[in-house]
Motif scaffolding. Structure first.
Motif, mmCIF file in Angstrom:
data_model
loop_
_atom_site.group_PDB
_atom_site.id
_atom_site.type_symbol
_atom_site.label_atom_id
_atom_site.label_comp_id
_atom_site.label_asym_id
_atom_site.label_seq_id
_atom_site.Cartn_x
_atom_site.Cartn_y
_atom_site.Cartn_z
ATOM 1 N N PHE A 276 0.831 -1.204 0.000
ATOM 2 C CA PHE A 276 0.000 0.000 0.000
ATOM 3 C C PHE A 276 0.872 1.263 0.000
ATOM 4 N N LEU B 224 2.055 1.816 -3.568
ATOM 5 C CA LEU B 224 0.930 2.251 -4.388
ATOM 6 C C LEU B 224 0.592 3.716 -4.110
ATOM 7 N N LYS B 225 0.645 4.105 -2.850
ATOM 8 C CA LYS B 225 0.367 5.497 -2.497
ATOM 9 C C LYS B 225 1.429 6.425 -3.090
ATOM 10 N N TYR C 214 0.681 6.789 -6.716
ATOM 11 C CA TYR C 214 -0.534 7.595 -6.897
ATOM 12 C C TYR C 214 -0.234 9.081 -6.741
ATOM 13 N N THR D 231 -5.481 10.133 1.128
ATOM 14 C CA THR D 231 -5.750 9.723 -0.251
ATOM 15 C C THR D 231 -6.751 8.568 -0.258
ATOM 16 N N ILE E 179 -6.170 5.733 -1.348
ATOM 17 C CA ILE E 179 -5.417 4.528 -0.977
ATOM 18 C C ILE E 179 -5.280 4.421 0.535
ATOM 19 N N GLU F 273 -6.585 1.178 2.566
ATOM 20 C CA GLU F 273 -5.682 0.466 3.473
ATOM 21 C C GLU F 273 -6.268 0.349 4.875
ATOM 22 N N ILE G 116 -8.824 3.108 -9.044
ATOM 23 C CA ILE G 116 -8.458 4.358 -8.364
ATOM 24 C C ILE G 116 -8.040 5.320 -9.464
ATOM 25 N N MET H 113 -12.497 6.680 -6.467
ATOM 26 C CA MET H 113 -12.206 5.261 -6.271
ATOM 27 C C MET H 113 -13.509 4.516 -6.047
#
Length: 486
Positions: free
Chosen positions: A104, A107-108, A111, A384, A386, A390, A428, A434
């Protein structure tokens, strides 16, 4: 953004998917139209610029459609040229094994680098961004859990692609269009449109057939014994509710995509999805939203708790509905999960913004009635989508309460890991929007075997025989559709 380029509208997006499937990394996020009563958009993507994968403790970035690490080549040179700040990050994560890196977190980071808040509106929910799945066992990167359940399948715990274009089918407006990131070349988008509109580009597939019928990994007497153990945990004060499931396995031959088309006709649902994996496919017929966030930061989650079967006799069917509405057990179970989810989304939402908007709505599907509640909140400005995903993962409606203890009991009592089951599928967008599902009613095809799961929330006053039957009520229409079609 370039375009959007208008496309011809159809009530089913399966033909469009067949035209882009061969491009690699394709996803169909399917509203189940025309038979599903809910859902508005179908979202179709292919040709990811890169993929983020978490498997066997390693977080890695891979090339878009092949199983090699990210590298500068003809396919992605243009992408790195338009996003030079990504090059070092991409190479770093592809050339080293980063077992300590949380998926995560990566990914953040990606992003935040890629999101540009490109202007959009409700008629274009997605134009570029991340699409993929988050397996239930990704929760092991968030909490320390035991490892009793057998881990025999090979599907990664997470695989999410970054997509620069999408086909959006709007069933409310009855129109379809090809959209893309504002830096995606207009000439390339027009080439894609020509390919999508060409009837000659339809991918060929082999007929799907079940060759060995579905069988559970848990015998009925074992199921009742494990519910007895859960009941003992509840009365000892360990937990209030545990979502317990068993797994079904069959063998098949042919193309899982053909099986998915059979399933979507038998069980149209608003959060369906299909994706080819390295060793098979994901076929999801989920009715349940996990978490959604729009560009303004409005958060919505809609847990399902409470199920009754459908009946062709209207009187019997209405009796099932009335029984569901008036069931103290189902309403109490629903409230438990609503409270859990209120707590989960409060971790990233503005204080005081989280509330239960609706309680105990009844939704109707071809095989079951469900009791659904809606919880809303407002995302904190510094958080965010994400972060939201999470802190809510995995969904409370498919774990139990309290969540961590329920997950420990699940690992102890379920014979095999869940993998894709009870995880999440969704998108997303770079805009900040999202939307994700809970992957119930979901099948995993791997190495010519087909797996699916069914379960339910167990509370103090659960009746073991009724809970056992409910698991079959939830998936019998899926299993029978595939076995009959064979």
């Amino acid at each position: 953004m370039p375009g959007p380029i208008p496309l011809s509208y159809s009530t089913s997006s399966t033909e469009y998917f067949e035209r882009i499937r061969s491009l690699g990394g394709a996803w169909l996020l399917d509203s189940g139209k025309p038979d599903s009563e809910r859902g508005r958009f179908d979202i179709l993507v292919a040709q990811p610029a890169f993929r983020v994968r978490y498997a066997q403790g390693v977080t890695q970035i891979l090339a878009g459609t092949a199983n090699e690490a990210w590298s500068i080549n003809e396919h992605n040179t243009r992408f790195t040229q338009t996003h030079p700040e990504l090059a070092q990050l991409l190479h770093h994560y592809s050339e080293t094994s980063l077992s300590a890196t949380k998926p995560f977190n990566l990914l953040k980071s990606l992003y935040l680098l890629l999101a540009q808040r490109q202007s959009t509106h409700e008629e274009i929910p997605f134009y570029s961004g991340f699409v993929g799945y988050f397996g239930y066992d990704l929760g092991r990167t968030l909490e320390t859990l035991p490892q009793h359940a057998a881990n025999e399948l090979h599907i990664p715990d997470m695989e999410v692609g970054y997509y620069q274009w999408a086909i959006i089918v709007d069933h409310e407006k009855q129109k379809a269009s090809l959209v893309a990131h504002d830096q995606f070349p207009e000439s390339s988008l027009k080439q894609l449109a020509d390919l999508i509109c060409s009837s000659d580009n339809k991918s060929k597939s082999i007929r799907f057939k079940i060759t060995q019928a579905f069988a559970s990994n848990t015998q009925e007497d074992q199921y009742h014994q494990r519910l007895k153990q859960i009941n003992e945990y509840i009365h000892a004060g360990d937990c209030y509710q545990v979502n317990f499931a068993h797994r079904f396995r069959a063998e098949y031959e042919g193309d899982p995509w053909q099986g998915y088309k059979t399933l979507r006709a038998a069980a149209p649902t608003p959060f369906s999805a299909y994706h080819d994996t390295d060793r098979g496919a994901i076929l999801s017929l989920s009715p349940e939203r996990f978490v959604m966030c729009d560009e303004t930061g409005k958060v919505t989650t809609q847990p399902i708790k409470g199920t009754r079967p459908r009946d062709n006799n209207p009187e019997i069917d209405n009796a099932y509905i009335n029984d569901l509405i008036t069931s103290e057990k189902d309403r109490a179970e629903n409230v438990m999960i609503v409270d859990l989810l209120r707590n989960d989304i409060s971790k990233t939402c503005i204080a005081g913004s989280v509330k239960a908007q609706k309680l105990f709505d009844v939704e109707h599907y071809k095989n079951v009635h469900h009791l659904v509640s809606t919880v809303i909140g407002q995302l904190q400005p510094q958080q965010t989508p994400i972060d939201l995903l999470e802190h809510c993962f995995p969904g409370g409606s498919i774990t139990g309460a309290p969540k961590i203890r329920a997950m420990e009991i699940i690992d102890e009592l379920e014979s095999h890991r869940r993998h894709i089951y009870c995880g999440s599928i969704g998108y997303i967008c770079n805009s900040g929007r999202m939307d994700t599902s809970i992957t119930i009613r979901t099948l995993l095809a791997e190495d010519n075997a087909m797996y699916t799961w069914a379960g339910g929330g167990i509370v103090a006053d659960s009746v073991s025989s009724a809970e056992y039957q409910e698991t079959f009520d939830k998936i019998n229409n899926l299993l029978k559709a595939l076995e009959t079609d064979a």
